[in-house]
Motif scaffolding. Structure first.
Motif, mmCIF file in Angstrom:
data_model
loop_
_atom_site.group_PDB
_atom_site.id
_atom_site.type_symbol
_atom_site.label_atom_id
_atom_site.label_comp_id
_atom_site.label_asym_id
_atom_site.label_seq_id
_atom_site.Cartn_x
_atom_site.Cartn_y
_atom_site.Cartn_z
ATOM 1 N N TRP A 463 0.824 -1.194 0.000
ATOM 2 C CA TRP A 463 0.000 0.000 0.000
ATOM 3 C C TRP A 463 0.865 1.253 0.000
ATOM 4 O O TRP A 463 2.051 1.224 0.288
ATOM 5 C CB TRP A 463 -0.932 0.009 1.205
ATOM 6 C CG TRP A 463 -0.240 0.262 2.527
ATOM 7 C CD1 TRP A 463 -0.111 1.462 3.164
ATOM 8 C CD2 TRP A 463 0.433 -0.684 3.352
ATOM 9 N NE1 TRP A 463 0.596 1.330 4.337
ATOM 10 C CE2 TRP A 463 0.936 0.003 4.470
ATOM 11 C CE3 TRP A 463 0.664 -2.074 3.247
ATOM 12 C CZ2 TRP A 463 1.654 -0.639 5.483
ATOM 13 C CZ3 TRP A 463 1.366 -2.686 4.269
ATOM 14 C CH2 TRP A 463 1.853 -1.986 5.353
ATOM 15 N N ARG A 464 0.234 2.374 -0.327
ATOM 16 C CA ARG A 464 0.882 3.675 -0.276
ATOM 17 C C ARG A 464 0.170 4.528 0.780
ATOM 18 O O ARG A 464 -1.054 4.635 0.773
ATOM 19 C CB ARG A 464 0.822 4.373 -1.632
ATOM 20 C CG ARG A 464 1.559 5.728 -1.671
ATOM 21 C CD ARG A 464 1.304 6.436 -2.997
ATOM 22 N NE ARG A 464 1.834 5.670 -4.115
ATOM 23 C CZ ARG A 464 3.094 5.765 -4.547
ATOM 24 N NH1 ARG A 464 3.943 6.589 -3.945
ATOM 25 N NH2 ARG A 464 3.500 5.033 -5.579
ATOM 26 N N SER A 469 4.752 7.461 0.930
ATOM 27 C CA SER A 469 5.657 6.326 1.134
ATOM 28 C C SER A 469 4.933 5.013 0.857
ATOM 29 O O SER A 469 3.746 4.868 1.145
ATOM 30 C CB SER A 469 6.213 6.330 2.559
ATOM 31 O OG SER A 469 5.158 6.267 3.507
ATOM 32 N N VAL A 470 5.692 4.061 0.293
ATOM 33 C CA VAL A 470 5.145 2.748 -0.071
ATOM 34 C C VAL A 470 5.606 1.712 0.947
ATOM 35 O O VAL A 470 6.781 1.692 1.346
ATOM 36 C CB VAL A 470 5.591 2.340 -1.485
ATOM 37 C CG1 VAL A 470 5.086 0.949 -1.823
ATOM 38 C CG2 VAL A 470 5.086 3.354 -2.500
#
Length: 509
Positions: A463-464, A469-470
């Motif tokens: 997810w982001r 940020s991932v």
């Protein structure tokens, strides 16, 4: 003196028999020359292989005749003194007349005529069949290209009760296919003549069954097929009734429904009962009788495990129910979701076939049996159904891994379908390393999939965050998952490339 006389008589008879033998040989050579002349005239009508086969028969006949006459001449030379030369003449005449009659090409009852006629028929059927299959490879909508003379020849084969079964089947298939859509919507004289075979006792049951099978979609067959279903004498066996049913269902759904409902519990063949049940399911006439049939098939399958045999009838009905639910204009989402979820617990899977079976396509798989997903977008594209399937049971990490594994498919490392989650603000994913993914901090969706980690399948989430940020991690628990929404991500164009497509012509015939 008596001995010398006997010797002279024996030598005289031997010379006489030798002269008769020489005459017979000359006659045989003359006959063979006539045969060669007639074969030259027949070359325009028969193939080279037919000529070779015929010559082989004639050479065999010549060898056979010479051997018999030679043996007879030697025998008579030894026993000539008993006065049996008349027998020699009778046998010689008999064999000469027999060969004469056999070699008469203009006589429909002669052996040579029958051999050549059979070869001509085989050559015609082979030629038409090969040409039809070749053209079908170029254009699936092609029909056999048959001229009037060939059509008449095919009809002659079909209308001959003593025709070879294989030639009868080939001729019927070619003639029906050559009519295209015409025979499906109208009755014509050709169709009526062929259907009359079913009323002719001179035809074998095998030929009649071939007519029912080949003409199952033909309108011309409908009146006779209806009579067969309405016949209460019990003289028609299940296979004949099922062939008639296959035609009636095309033109009278209500009559076909009554027949299916009346015989679902009566027929002995599990295959026939399953076909009737599949028809009822397809027209929306599912019932508790089919539930009982499923239970019977399940018990039979348990015995098959022990006997190492398999038929897949139980699975066929499971697939039929899923397909009917997916095809419905307004599917009963809760009921269909519960049914699919229950079958998942019994081993139902979604998968792509491998290249050994041709172009890969999506299919359901259950207990060694598979069935193509004919309308995959009706499953993957129905977000409400996907969400209901995920939530059909309490949503734990184990449940989420199970449904993620069910909905994901890949082709040589490329994703085709995969499960996505749109979390609610209160939804929380707990990861193996202790981190927590909070729903209100996640941007858009979470990608869920099952991958192997440390030799074991694990549920992976990517997810982001709203910060950009991932993140990625192994999911060990989920909180308030029921508040989230689940859907399958896919590309419609790509999915269509993995959809089973049947040959329209094969569906007709």
């Amino acid at each position: 003196m008596q001995t010398d006389l006997t010797t002279l008589l024996a030598e005289r008879d031997a010379q006489k028999h030798k002269a008769e033998l020489e005459k017979l040989r000359e006659e045989n050579q003359r006959l063979l020359q006539q045969v060669s002349d007639r074969i030259d005239l027949a070359k325009a009508e028969i193939t080279e292989s037919a000529i070779e086969k015929t010559m082989a028969v004639l050479n065999h006949t010549r060898t056979w005749l010479l051997a018999i006459v030679s043996a007879l001449a030697v025998t008579l030379a030894v026993i000539g003194f008993v006065g049996v030369s008349g027998l020699t003449r009778q046998l010689t005449t008999y064999y000469t007349d027999t060969i004469h009659n056999w070699l008469r090409f203009d006589d429909a009852n002669s052996g040579s005529h029958k051999v050549l006629d059979d070869l001509r028929t085989s050559a015609l059927l082979d030629s038409l069949s090969l040409r039809y299959e070749r053209n079908k490879g170029r254009n699936i909508f092609s029909q056999p290209d048959i001229n009037d003379a060939e059509r008449q020849r095919l009809m002659a084969i079909i209308l001959n009760p003593s025709a070879d079964d294989a030639q009868f089947r080939d001729a019927l298939h070619l003639l029906i296919a050559s009519r295209g859509m015409f025979g499906l919507v109208r009755e014509d004289e050709t169709g009526k003549k062929i259907v009359d075979i079913l009323k002719n006792d001179k035809y074998s049951n095998d030929k009649r069954a071939v007519v029912l099978e080949t003409m199952s979609n033909e309108r011309s067959l409908f009146p006779v097929a209806l009579q067969i279903l309405n016949d209460t004498t019990g003289r028609n066996d299940e296979s004949i009734l099922m062939d008639a049913f296959a035609n009636v269902r095309q033109f009278d759904e209500q009559r076909a429904r009554r027949f299916a409902e009346d015989n679902l519990d009566v027929f002995k063949s599990s295959h026939n009962r399953v076909e009737l049940a599949k028809f009822l399911i397809a027209i929306g006439a599912d019932s508790t009788n089919i539930d009982r049939l499923l239970a019977d098939l399940r018990r039979q399958q348990a015995q098959q495990y022990e006997d190492f045999v398999w038929n897949g009838y139980y699975q066929e009905l499971i697939f039929a129910r899923i397909e009917h639910g997916l095809k419905a204009a307004a599917p009963d989402v809760p009921a269909l979701a519960r049914f699919i979820s229950t079958q998942m617990d019994k081993g139902l899977q979604l998968a792509l076939s491998d290249f050994s079976n041709g172009k890969p396509y999506l299919h359901f798989f259950l207990d060694k049996t598979s069935s193509a997903v004919k309308q995959p977008e009706s499953l993957f594209g129905n977000a409400a159904l996907v969400d209901a399937i995920v939530k059909a049971q309490p949503l734990t990490a184990g449940r989420l891994q199970k449904v993620s594994d069910f909905f994901q498919t890949t082709d040589r490392g490329l994703w085709v379908t995969t499960l996505m989650m749109t979390p609610a603000a209160t939804t929380q994913l707990i990861l193996a390393d202790g981190r927590k993914a909070q729903g209100d901090e996640i941007l858009d969706r979470v990608w869920l999939r099952v991958e192997e980690k440390a030799g074991q399948p694990a549920l992976i989430a990517s997810w982001r965050e709203k910060t950009g940020s991932v993140h990625e991690g192994i999911v060990t628990d989920i909180v308030n998952g029921e508040q989230a929404h689940f859907l399958v991500d896919f590309n419609s164009w790509q999915l269509s490339n993995y959809t089973w497509k049947t040959d329209p012509i094969e569906e007709l015939y």
